[in-house]
Structures are given as structure tokens and as C-alpha cells.
Design a protein around this motif. Structure first.
Motif, PDB file in Angstrom:
ATOM      1  N   LEU A 190       4.103  83.509  95.347  1.00 25.94           N
ATOM      2  CA  LEU A 190       5.261  83.201  95.889  1.00 25.94           C
ATOM      3  C   LEU A 190       6.017  81.781  95.125  1.00 25.94           C
ATOM      4  O   LEU A 190       7.115  81.846  94.964  1.00 25.94           O
ATOM      5  CB  LEU A 190       5.411  83.217  97.358  1.00 25.94           C
ATOM      6  CG  LEU A 190       6.757  82.860  98.043  1.00 25.94           C
ATOM      7  CD1 LEU A 190       7.680  83.881  97.663  1.00 25.94           C
ATOM      8  CD2 LEU A 190       6.374  82.674  99.638  1.00 25.94           C
ATOM      9  N   ALA A 191       5.034  80.702  95.361  1.00 24.70           N
ATOM     10  CA  ALA A 191       5.612  79.487  94.827  1.00 24.70           C
ATOM     11  C   ALA A 191       6.040  79.645  93.396  1.00 24.70           C
ATOM     12  O   ALA A 191       7.335  79.243  92.848  1.00 24.70           O
ATOM     13  CB  ALA A 191       4.931  78.356  94.865  1.00 24.70           C
ATOM     14  N   GLY A 192       5.435  80.405  92.382  1.00 19.43           N
ATOM     15  CA  GLY A 192       5.772  80.560  90.976  1.00 19.43           C
ATOM     16  C   GLY A 192       7.119  81.380  90.796  1.00 19.43           C
ATOM     17  O   GLY A 192       7.936  81.204  90.009  1.00 19.43           O
ATOM     18  N   LYS A 193       7.156  82.343  91.630  1.00 16.41           N
ATOM     19  CA  LYS A 193       8.455  83.376  91.505  1.00 16.41           C
ATOM     20  C   LYS A 193       9.470  82.605  91.987  1.00 16.41           C
ATOM     21  O   LYS A 193      10.651  82.929  91.404  1.00 16.41           O
ATOM     22  CB  LYS A 193       8.029  84.585  92.555  1.00 16.41           C
ATOM     23  CG  LYS A 193       6.933  85.453  92.059  1.00 16.41           C
ATOM     24  CD  LYS A 193       7.384  86.334  90.933  1.00 16.41           C
ATOM     25  CE  LYS A 193       6.439  87.256  90.415  1.00 16.41           C
ATOM     26  NZ  LYS A 193       6.583  87.822  89.002  1.00 16.41           N
ATOM     27  N   ILE A 194       9.494  81.654  92.987  1.00 15.54           N
ATOM     28  CA  ILE A 194      10.726  80.993  93.370  1.00 15.54           C
ATOM     29  C   ILE A 194      11.125  80.023  92.409  1.00 15.54           C
ATOM     30  O   ILE A 194      12.263  79.861  91.915  1.00 15.54           O
ATOM     31  CB  ILE A 194      10.208  80.088  94.504  1.00 15.54           C
ATOM     32  CG1 ILE A 194      10.202  80.985  95.869  1.00 15.54           C
ATOM     33  CG2 ILE A 194      11.444  78.979  94.845  1.00 15.54           C
ATOM     34  CD1 ILE A 194       9.669  80.417  97.048  1.00 15.54           C
ATOM     35  N   GLU A 195      10.197  79.304  91.716  1.00 16.42           N
ATOM     36  CA  GLU A 195      10.464  78.502  90.550  1.00 16.42           C
ATOM     37  C   GLU A 195      11.243  79.273  89.393  1.00 16.42           C
ATOM     38  O   GLU A 195      12.208  78.960  88.894  1.00 16.42           O
ATOM     39  CB  GLU A 195       9.208  78.002  89.873  1.00 16.42           C
ATOM     40  CG  GLU A 195       8.839  76.768  90.911  1.00 16.42           C
ATOM     41  CD  GLU A 195       9.557  75.368  90.878  1.00 16.42           C
ATOM     42  OE1 GLU A 195      10.354  75.399  89.715  1.00 16.42           O
ATOM     43  OE2 GLU A 195       9.216  74.780  91.457  1.00 16.42           O
ATOM     44  N   GLU A 196      10.623  80.566  89.269  1.00 16.19           N
ATOM     45  CA  GLU A 196      11.170  81.284  88.005  1.00 16.19           C
ATOM     46  C   GLU A 196      12.724  81.689  88.592  1.00 16.19           C
ATOM     47  O   GLU A 196      13.660  81.578  87.669  1.00 16.19           O
ATOM     48  CB  GLU A 196      10.489  82.785  87.920  1.00 16.19           C
ATOM     49  CG  GLU A 196       9.197  82.704  87.395  1.00 16.19           C
ATOM     50  CD  GLU A 196       8.260  83.785  87.335  1.00 16.19           C
ATOM     51  OE1 GLU A 196       8.949  84.987  87.649  1.00 16.19           O
ATOM     52  OE2 GLU A 196       7.202  83.578  87.143  1.00 16.19           O
ATOM     53  N   GLU A 197      12.855  81.969  89.640  1.00  9.83           N
ATOM     54  CA  GLU A 197      14.371  82.486  90.069  1.00  9.83           C
ATOM     55  C   GLU A 197      15.486  81.448  90.236  1.00  9.83           C
ATOM     56  O   GLU A 197      16.648  81.513  90.118  1.00  9.83           O
ATOM     57  CB  GLU A 197      14.327  83.324  91.475  1.00  9.83           C
ATOM     58  CG  GLU A 197      13.569  84.443  91.450  1.00  9.83           C
ATOM     59  CD  GLU A 197      14.217  85.679  90.382  1.00  9.83           C
ATOM     60  OE1 GLU A 197      15.622  85.441  90.172  1.00  9.83           O
ATOM     61  OE2 GLU A 197      13.538  86.452  90.162  1.00  9.83           O
ATOM     62  N   LEU A 198      14.953  80.023  90.420  1.00  4.95           N
ATOM     63  CA  LEU A 198      15.631  79.005  90.538  1.00  4.95           C
ATOM     64  C   LEU A 198      15.613  77.948  89.251  1.00  4.95           C
ATOM     65  O   LEU A 198      15.635  76.941  89.467  1.00  4.95           O
ATOM     66  CB  LEU A 198      15.260  78.118  91.820  1.00  4.95           C
ATOM     67  CG  LEU A 198      15.434  78.853  92.922  1.00  4.95           C
ATOM     68  CD1 LEU A 198      15.113  77.967  94.212  1.00  4.95           C
ATOM     69  CD2 LEU A 198      16.462  79.426  93.207  1.00  4.95           C
ATOM     70  N   LEU A 199      15.443  78.766  88.319  1.00  2.36           N
ATOM     71  CA  LEU A 199      15.394  78.005  86.858  1.00  2.36           C
ATOM     72  C   LEU A 199      16.753  77.365  86.519  1.00  2.36           C
ATOM     73  O   LEU A 199      16.623  76.412  85.837  1.00  2.36           O
ATOM     74  CB  LEU A 199      14.986  79.039  85.710  1.00  2.36           C
ATOM     75  CG  LEU A 199      14.624  78.489  84.205  1.00  2.36           C
ATOM     76  CD1 LEU A 199      13.689  77.317  84.353  1.00  2.36           C
ATOM     77  CD2 LEU A 199      14.462  79.630  83.508  1.00  2.36           C
ATOM     78  N   GLY A 200      17.867  77.745  87.185  1.00  3.23           N
ATOM     79  CA  GLY A 200      18.931  77.182  86.543  1.00  3.23           C
ATOM     80  C   GLY A 200      18.965  75.836  87.325  1.00  3.23           C
ATOM     81  O   GLY A 200      19.668  74.927  86.667  1.00  3.23           O
ATOM     82  N   VAL A 201      18.464  75.823  88.371  1.00  2.00           N
ATOM     83  CA  VAL A 201      18.382  74.147  88.798  1.00  2.00           C
ATOM     84  C   VAL A 201      17.646  73.274  88.118  1.00  2.00           C
ATOM     85  O   VAL A 201      17.945  72.102  87.766  1.00  2.00           O
ATOM     86  CB  VAL A 201      18.025  74.261  90.241  1.00  2.00           C
ATOM     87  CG1 VAL A 201      17.939  72.682  90.957  1.00  2.00           C
ATOM     88  CG2 VAL A 201      19.053  75.129  91.229  1.00  2.00           C
ATOM     89  N   THR A 202      16.467  73.794  87.643  1.00  2.65           N
ATOM     90  CA  THR A 202      15.462  72.814  87.063  1.00  2.65           C
ATOM     91  C   THR A 202      15.371  73.047  85.427  1.00  2.65           C
ATOM     92  O   THR A 202      14.268  72.387  84.811  1.00  2.65           O
ATOM     93  CB  THR A 202      13.967  73.332  87.382  1.00  2.65           C
ATOM     94  OG1 THR A 202      13.889  74.717  86.849  1.00  2.65           O
ATOM     95  CG2 THR A 202      13.696  73.408  89.069  1.00  2.65           C
ATOM     96  N   LEU A 203      16.529  73.596  84.925  1.00  2.00           N
ATOM     97  CA  LEU A 203      16.546  73.952  83.561  1.00  2.00           C
ATOM     98  C   LEU A 203      16.421  72.527  82.763  1.00  2.00           C
ATOM     99  O   LEU A 203      15.636  72.410  81.698  1.00  2.00           O
ATOM    100  CB  LEU A 203      17.826  74.584  83.072  1.00  2.00           C
ATOM    101  CG  LEU A 203      18.000  75.130  81.641  1.00  2.00           C
ATOM    102  CD1 LEU A 203      16.807  75.943  81.150  1.00  2.00           C
ATOM    103  CD2 LEU A 203      19.219  75.836  81.472  1.00  2.00           C
ATOM    104  N   GLU A 204      17.410  71.690  83.099  1.00  2.00           N
ATOM    105  CA  GLU A 204      17.545  70.637  82.254  1.00  2.00           C
ATOM    106  C   GLU A 204      15.972  69.644  82.149  1.00  2.00           C
ATOM    107  O   GLU A 204      15.370  69.183  81.203  1.00  2.00           O
ATOM    108  CB  GLU A 204      18.206  69.272  82.701  1.00  2.00           C
ATOM    109  CG  GLU A 204      18.586  68.158  82.056  1.00  2.00           C
ATOM    110  CD  GLU A 204      19.747  67.269  82.544  1.00  2.00           C
ATOM    111  OE1 GLU A 204      19.680  66.159  81.983  1.00  2.00           O
ATOM    112  OE2 GLU A 204      20.114  67.716  83.433  1.00  2.00           O
ATOM    113  N   GLU A 205      15.178  69.512  83.271  1.00  2.00           N
ATOM    114  CA  GLU A 205      14.177  69.005  83.312  1.00  2.00           C
ATOM    115  C   GLU A 205      12.870  69.599  82.675  1.00  2.00           C
ATOM    116  O   GLU A 205      12.158  68.838  81.932  1.00  2.00           O
ATOM    117  CB  GLU A 205      13.702  68.860  84.959  1.00  2.00           C
ATOM    118  CG  GLU A 205      14.348  67.799  85.603  1.00  2.00           C
ATOM    119  CD  GLU A 205      15.795  68.297  85.958  1.00  2.00           C
ATOM    120  OE1 GLU A 205      16.609  67.465  86.365  1.00  2.00           O
ATOM    121  OE2 GLU A 205      16.081  69.563  85.886  1.00  2.00           O
ATOM    122  N   LYS A 206      13.095  70.985  82.573  1.00  6.05           N
ATOM    123  CA  LYS A 206      11.867  71.740  81.922  1.00  6.05           C
ATOM    124  C   LYS A 206      12.318  71.574  80.339  1.00  6.05           C
ATOM    125  O   LYS A 206      11.077  71.736  79.774  1.00  6.05           O
ATOM    126  CB  LYS A 206      11.926  73.264  82.446  1.00  6.05           C
ATOM    127  CG  LYS A 206      11.176  72.865  83.910  1.00  6.05           C
ATOM    128  CD  LYS A 206      11.318  74.426  84.543  1.00  6.05           C
ATOM    129  CE  LYS A 206      10.541  74.436  85.815  1.00  6.05           C
ATOM    130  NZ  LYS A 206      10.546  75.892  86.592  1.00  6.05           N
TER     131      LYS A 206
END
Length: 510
Positions: A425-441
Motif C-alpha cells: 500500500l505505501a509504495g502504491k500511494i507513492e507511485e500515484e502521488l508522484l506528481g507531488v514528489t517529482l522534483e525531490e525524486k
């Protein structure tokens, strides 16, 4: 095809289409095949198909276990890995499809054999016409080389991808389609691809569609397509992809967006946007993108409503944004465009960042963490439901195996499902919210992109449809030096300079 780093030509072995040609001085003999010989051949092929199809599951399991042994992995660890990756279920699915394909193939062979048995050859062909036919065949076949590019899944689905090369070095890419009973119409998809490619001729970002042939029984078809230079993302391994994008991330993002924008301006959506759909070629130090695989494409201008519905269903299976809003209009062109741009952004970012790192957590600013948490509340129920449904199917499959054949003790179903939720679940949430974390990643991967690019891609990745861009214009119109380093393709006018070689090639493979 070219390698991802320098796009240098790859070397592959090819096989001659025909390796032996009778000397011209000798006469041509037409052999006759008796019904008895035909029966023996059918029986032989039938036996071979059964053997090949039944060995797939056993061979798959054997290779997994041998690989584990070579790495000193214990049986318990192997069992846990197989459970986590659902390897048993995947192998079983391949076996089921292989069995069905084998059954259909045997049926086709028997039908052909029966047809041959019923034929009576009441006509004779003069020696001169036989010789002429042979000589024509010799001119058409001699020197052509063949390379089978078909993957195992494509074969199971009744598809073949063949590249032919004539003596002058010209390449022809040919798609063969076999209609499988009970499956979506493969041949209809090939017909659509021909129509769409004709519509997009001249854009410079798609191959030219040559000849479409539907065989008399309408159970097989082929489409000859211009062989395009370049390498697709799915042909890069992880190291190649990482090295390539460190140098060419900005130019590739721009070039692929420009290519999709060109077909969108023609009212066409590719739909099947994936890592194999973009062919990247380096020309004069610029990245050029061409698009391939239009079997699922949609013509938004003159296409049928059911085409839009099919496109929506395909997108929604991969796009959580289309499932968040239950009132979304399946026929809305803007909705479909937003879904296509989302698939483009996700395909590229998964390759730039890496499939594993996409699902890894990162430290965010207070403002971004607040945005992340708010969206997490929205997507979590959908992802939980998805994981639970898949876990139930997996549990049902594993519980059907006899206890003595299991490599590990199967827990209670509720415990099994809970374990899956905790793992995924945690990994899937990260994948779906990639738009929020894109710059950092991107920063973690050492990729530097402009604020304009990051903003556009972040919005394209948003799970909320209202936040997504509906087209590429705002990004492509930004003044950026990256435009000088990339281009999707130049508009071209179809010509007939290859008409002779195409006709010869068509005769050769008919």
C-alpha cells in the motif's frame, strides 16, 4: 535499431528467408504430397505443439528454482519471493494462454489438412509457366533476410513482428495477426492501425503504412510498415536508461511531447502510450521521436463512440484519476487527452527515476507534505480495494494447490490479505502521488529540469483531473534552449520511390 547511449546500430543475427535455390540449368520439379504424408505431418506437428505448450509451466518453475539455487537462496526465501511477486499465478496465466493457443493452432492445422484432402488437382501447369513462376520466386526471395522480433506474449496473443531486409539493405517491418477465438478482434485493430497511419502520413512522427492484406479466411492479416530508425525505452536496461537520461532527459521529454502533440493536432490519440511506443533516434546531435503501435488509437474527429469508450476503459485501468471521479464523461475528448498526457508523463518519469525509486518515500517540505497527505486520503481507498481484490485471487489460486506441494505454510486468508496491504500500500500511494514528489525524486537521481518542465509534468501526473493540462501547447510554447536539441520529426510528403522494392517484397512474403 540503435543503442541508447550513442544510438549506434545494433548487431543482430539474421536468417535467410530461403537458403537453397536450385541451379538455373536444372529443371523445376513440383513435388506431390500424398494424403498419408500429410496425415503424418499433421500428427507430428500436433504432438510437437502439445509438448511445447505443456512444458512452459514446468520449464518456468524449473528456471526459477535453478536461479535461486545458483544464488544460494533457501527454499523458504524463494517461496516468500514467489508469493510476493505472484510468480506462480503469472506462470499459470501464461500456461493457460499457451494451452488455448496450442488448441487453436492444432484446430487450424487440422482445418488446412482437411481442405487439402478434399482438393483434387484436375489441372496441369505447363513446364514454361512453372519455370517462370520459379524464376519470379527466385527474384523475389533470393537475398532477403528475416528477423523475428516477436515477444512471447505477442505470440500467445496471435501476433508476429517480422523485420525483412532486401539485398539493397532496405528494411520492411511486417505485422502478422491471427484472429483468436473469443479474443478482441486483432484484425480489426490492424485495419484501424492502417487507417490511422494513413491519416497521420506527412506528420513526420509515424511510419508509413504500406500494404494491408486480409487473407481469404479472414483469420489472418498482415500489415507492411516502414521500418523506423531508433530504439524504444523498453529495449534499455536499467543502467542504460539511467546513463541515457542523465544526458538526455530534457531533450527526450520535449521530443516525445512534441511527437504526441503532432498527432493530437490531427485529432488522434495513441491510447497505448507505453515504453515501447516511442522510438528515439539521435540525428545531428538532436533527439528525434517517432511513434509506433496504433492498434488501439482513436480518431476523435470521425471515430465511433465505442472507440472512445474502449479508450477510456484502457486508460482507467491504469489511471486512478479516472476512477476518483465517478461522474466523468467517458466520451469527453478533453478527459481522454488528459489521460493520454498522464500516461506520457508516467512512462517517462518511471524510466528517468527508476521503477523502484518511484515508490520510495522522500522528505518533503511542510507545504508539499500537506498536499501529499490530503491526496493520500483520496487515493488510499481505491488502492486498498485494488490490492485486496488481487490478494483474494492470489490466495484462492495458492490454496488450490495440495498442502504437500506447497513450499511454505499458507496463512489464514485475512492474514494473507493484511500482509499484502502492509507490503504494497505505501509504495502504491507513492507511485500515484508522484506528481507531488517529482522534483525531490529527480534531484535524488541527479536530474536537473527547469521549473516549467517540472510544473507541467507534476500537473500531468496529478490524480485530480481538473489539475491536469489538456494539451502540450503551454509547455511546448515555453522558450527553452532544449528546443534546439530535440525535434519530433519533420513533415514529409509520401512518395513512391520505393514502389518497386515494396511490390517485390510484398510478392515475396504473400
Amino acid at each position: 535499431m540503435k543503442s541508447p547511449d550513442g544510438f549506434a546500430p545494433q548487431t543482430t543475427e539474421t536468417e535467410k528467408v530461403e537458403t537453397e535455390i536450385a541451379p538455373e540449368s536444372q529443371g523445376v520439379e513440383i513435388g506431390e504430397v500424398s494424403n498419408e504424408q500429410l496425415e503424418q505431418y499433421v500428427a507430428s506437428v500436433d504432438s510437437r505443439i502439445i509438448q511445447e505448450s505443456t512444458d512452459i509451466l514446468l520449464e518456468g518453475e524449473k528456471r526459477v528454482e535453478l536461479s535461486a539455487q545458483s544464488m544460494n537462496v533457501s527454499l523458504e526465501t524463494l517461496a516468500a519471493i514467489k508469493q510476493k511477486l505472484e510468480l506462480d499465478a503469472q506462470l499459470q496465466e501464461v500456461q493457460i494462454e499457451a494451452n488455448q493457443f496450442a488448441s487453436e493452432t492444432k484446430s487450424d492445422i487440422e482445418a488446412i489438412a482437411q481442405e487439402q484432402r478434399q482438393k483434387t488437382d484436375s489441372s496441369t501447369i505447363g513446364a514454361e509457366s512453372k519455370s517462370a513462376k520459379f524464376q519470379h520466386g527466385k527474384r523475389s526471395v533470393l537475398g532477403f533476410q528475416k528477423k523475428d522480433l516477436t515477444g512471447i506474449i505477442q505470440k500467445v496473443r496471435g501476433k508476429e513482428n517480422i523485420r525483412y531486409t532486401n539485398p539493397e539493405g532496405e528494411e520492411f517491418f511486417t505485422k502478422y495477426i491471427n484472429q483468436l477465438e473469443g479474443k478482441q478482434s486483432n484484425i480489426a485493430g490492424l485495419k484501424k492501425e492502417k487507417l490511422i497511419l494513413d491519416l497521420l502520413a506527412g506528420t513526420g512522427v509515424t511510419p508509413k503504412a504500406r500494404e494491408l492484406k486480409i487473407y481469404p479466411n479472414e483469420q489472418r492479416a498482415r500489415l507492411i510498415i516502414e521500418q523506423m530508425p531508433g530504439v524504444s525505452l523498453d529495449k534499455m536496461d536499467e543502467m542504460q536508461s539511467e546513463e541515457f537520461f542523465k544526458k538526455e532527459a530534457k531533450t527526450t521529454i520535449y521530443s516525445t511531447a512534441d511527437a504526441l502533440n503532432k498527432i493530437h493536432q490531427k485529432g488522434v490519440l495513441l491510447v497505448d502510450v507505453n515504453e515501447g511506443a516511442f522510438l528515439l533516434d539521435k540525428k545531428d546531435d538532436k533527439i528525434q521521436t517517432r511513434l509506433v503501435d496504433f492498434e488501439l488509437a482513436v480518431d476523435l474527429i470521425s471515430g465511433a463512440p465505442e472507440d472512445r469508450e474502449a479508450a477510456f476503459e484502457w486508460y482507467s485501468s491504469k489511471d486512478i484519476g479516472l476512477r476518483l471521479d465517478e461522474q466523468v464523461d467517458h466520451q469527453d475528448a478533453e478527459v481522454l487527452k488528459k489521460a493520454e498526457i498522464n500516461r506520457w508523463a508516467r512512462t517517462l518519469t518511471e524510466h528517468i527515476i527508476g521503477f523502484i525509486d518511484v515508490s520510495a518515500p522522500v522528505e518533503l517540505s511542510r507545504e508539499k507534505q500537506k498536499e501529499f497527505d490530503a491526496l493520500k486520503i483520496k487515493v488510499r481507498p481505491i488502492l486498498e480495494k485494488q490490492i485486496i481484490e488481487r490478494a483474494k485471487k492470489d490466495y484462492q489460486y495458492q490454496s488450490q494447490a495440495p498442502e504437500e506441494d506447497r513450499l511454505y505454510e499458507l496463512p489464514a486468508e485475512d492474514d494473507f490479505i493484511q500482509e499484502k496491504l502492509e507490503e504494497e500500500l505505501a509504495g502504491k500511494i507513492e507511485e500515484e502521488l508522484l506528481g507531488v514528489t517529482l522534483e525531490e525524486k529527480m534531484k535524488i537521481k541527479g536530474i536537473t529540469l527547469s521549473k516549467e518542465i517540472l510544473d507541467f509534468m507534476s500537473r500531468a501526473l496529478s490524480p485530480e483531473l481538473q489539475n491536469r493540462p489538456v494539451d502540450f501547447s503551454e509547455y511546448l510554447n515555453e522558450k527553452d534552449d532544449v528546443k534546439q536539441q530535440s525535434f519530433a520529426g519533420e513533415a514529409v510528403t509520401p512518395d513512391d520511390k520505393d514502389e518497386k522494392s515494396e511490390k517485390e517484397f510484398s510478392e515475396m512474403i504473400k
